[in-house]
Design an enzyme around this catalytic site. Structure first.
Site, PDB file in Angstrom:
ATOM      1  N   ASP A 124     -16.754  -3.313  32.274  1.00  0.00           N
ATOM      2  CA  ASP A 124     -16.421  -4.280  31.236  1.00  0.00           C
ATOM      3  C   ASP A 124     -16.870  -5.684  31.640  1.00  0.00           C
ATOM      4  O   ASP A 124     -16.735  -6.625  30.860  1.00  0.00           O
ATOM      5  CB  ASP A 124     -14.939  -4.242  30.887  1.00  0.00           C
ATOM      6  N   GLU A 147     -10.725  -5.130  44.845  1.00  0.00           N
ATOM      7  CA  GLU A 147     -11.426  -6.372  44.498  1.00  0.00           C
ATOM      8  C   GLU A 147     -10.653  -7.586  44.991  1.00  0.00           C
ATOM      9  O   GLU A 147      -9.431  -7.691  44.787  1.00  0.00           O
ATOM     10  CB  GLU A 147     -11.641  -6.480  42.984  1.00  0.00           C
ATOM     11  N   ASP A 173     -15.971   1.921  32.306  1.00  0.00           N
ATOM     12  CA  ASP A 173     -14.671   1.262  32.291  1.00  0.00           C
ATOM     13  C   ASP A 173     -13.910   1.574  31.008  1.00  0.00           C
ATOM     14  O   ASP A 173     -14.500   1.622  29.922  1.00  0.00           O
ATOM     15  CB  ASP A 173     -14.850  -0.254  32.371  1.00  0.00           C
ATOM     16  N   GLU A 223      -7.953  -0.121  35.448  1.00  0.00           N
ATOM     17  CA  GLU A 223      -7.313  -1.065  36.350  1.00  0.00           C
ATOM     18  C   GLU A 223      -5.822  -0.772  36.472  1.00  0.00           C
ATOM     19  O   GLU A 223      -5.202  -0.236  35.554  1.00  0.00           O
ATOM     20  CB  GLU A 223      -7.525  -2.498  35.842  1.00  0.00           C
ATOM     21  N   LYS A 279     -13.148   4.513  34.722  1.00  0.00           N
ATOM     22  CA  LYS A 279     -12.421   3.639  35.636  1.00  0.00           C
ATOM     23  C   LYS A 279     -11.389   2.854  34.844  1.00  0.00           C
ATOM     24  O   LYS A 279     -11.651   2.439  33.702  1.00  0.00           O
ATOM     25  CB  LYS A 279     -13.371   2.662  36.343  1.00  0.00           C
TER      26      LYS A 279
END
Length: 306
Positions: free
Chosen positions: A85, A223, A124, A156, A154
């Site tokens: 993204d 990250e 994402d 978050e 993926k």
């Protein structure tokens, strides 16, 4: 039949054996084990990713948003490509990743899949595509697998996203998790601060990483995490970690390709190494083209039909 003197073998000599035809050379075996530099006619899979962790192989990952760029990276041997993204910032002109939609992710993911042959393509799940819960996550992840043809998704979040990860994996969709700095939470963070500093924050990040691993994630992106903490997380997990601003001890490293190639303008994040000055090169080519047009040098005779 009697041999003439010229045909008779010399004294003590033995007749030379008839030469056997050379055996055809065996075709070289395909090197399917190594992620970077490996060969083969099939896609890299999450099983290959797991095997790389077992043998201690580090591997690279880049983002990609279109078929042509993805084909370059695929031909270069990059084993994993992320349709991130991050397209919001560097491809679609948004100020953050938050506005990116499922339609945009699906469209560009399909292009990347079409442009590649070997790389594992991960897409994402954008902001708003999984936060409601596991059922919403499954619906949108299924769309990316069915419509775009990606091999994994993926998302978050650590503990807060573990239930989503668990349902996706149990439904047959591989998941790469993402903890530490999660850019979709930019408004909550008030920017993009390093995560995991301090004992309490470090312990929470470790719990987040273990939660998504236990839920079935095949890899975890770290990250903007202090290198020492990222190393501890990497040692604690049996699935690979993918670092971006998380030091050298992660199992893999990822960069946004426009950062890596020097296409973006403005400040370069500390964790980025630029391997090319692409913005300068493209700008120079555009100016050269414009000057040829204005000066009448293009099109020349060799560019003209008669």
């Amino acid at each position: 039949m009697t041999l003439s003197p010229a045909q008779e073998p010399a004294a003590g000599a033995t007749a030379e054996p008839t030469a056997k035809p050379a055996k055809p050379a065996k075709p070289a075996k395909e090197n399917t084990k190594t992620l970077y530099g490996g060969t083969g006619s099939r896609r890299v899979t999450v099983r290959d990713i797991a095997a790389a962790k077992g043998r201690g192989e580090k591997w690279p990952m880049l983002t990609a948003y279109d078929a042509m760029t993805a084909s370059v990276f695929d031909e270069s041997g990059i084993p994993v490509l992320l349709v991130g993204d991050s397209m919001g910032n560097c491809h679609l002109g948004y100020e953050s990743t938050v506005p990116v939609t499922m339609d945009e992710i699906a469209l560009l993911s399909a292009a990347v899949v079409r442009g590649t042959k070997r790389a594992l393509i991960i897409a994402d799940l954008p902001f708003g595509a999984y936060q409601e819960g596991p059922v919403q996550a499954l619906r949108n992840a299924t769309r990316l697998v069915k419509e775009a043809g990606v091999g994994a998704v993926k998302l978050e979040g650590g503990e807060r996203s573990a239930h989503q990860v668990e349902l996706l994996v149990s439904s047959g969709i591989p998941v790469m998790a993402h903890v530490g700095l999660t850019p979709q939470s930019v408004h909550a963070y008030g920017g993009y601060p390093v995560q995991g500093r301090g004992e309490e924050a470090a312990q929470q990040l470790l719990r987040d990483a273990k939660a998504v691993q236990d839920a079935g994630a095949f890899a975890v992106v770290l990250e903007a995490v202090p290198a020492e903490l990222a190393a501890e997380v990497t040692r604690s997990l049996h699935v690979p970690t993918v670092g971006i601003g998380a030091g050298a001890q992660c199992d893999a490293q990822v960069l946004v390709w426009t950062d890596m190639a020097g296409l973006n303008a403005g400040r370069v994040p500390r964790f980025v190494k630029q391997y090319l000055a692409l913005r300068e090169l493209l700008g120079g080519a555009a100016k050269a083209f414009a000057e040829d047009v204005v000066g009448g040098a293009f099109p020349a005779e060799e560019h003209t039909f008669h």
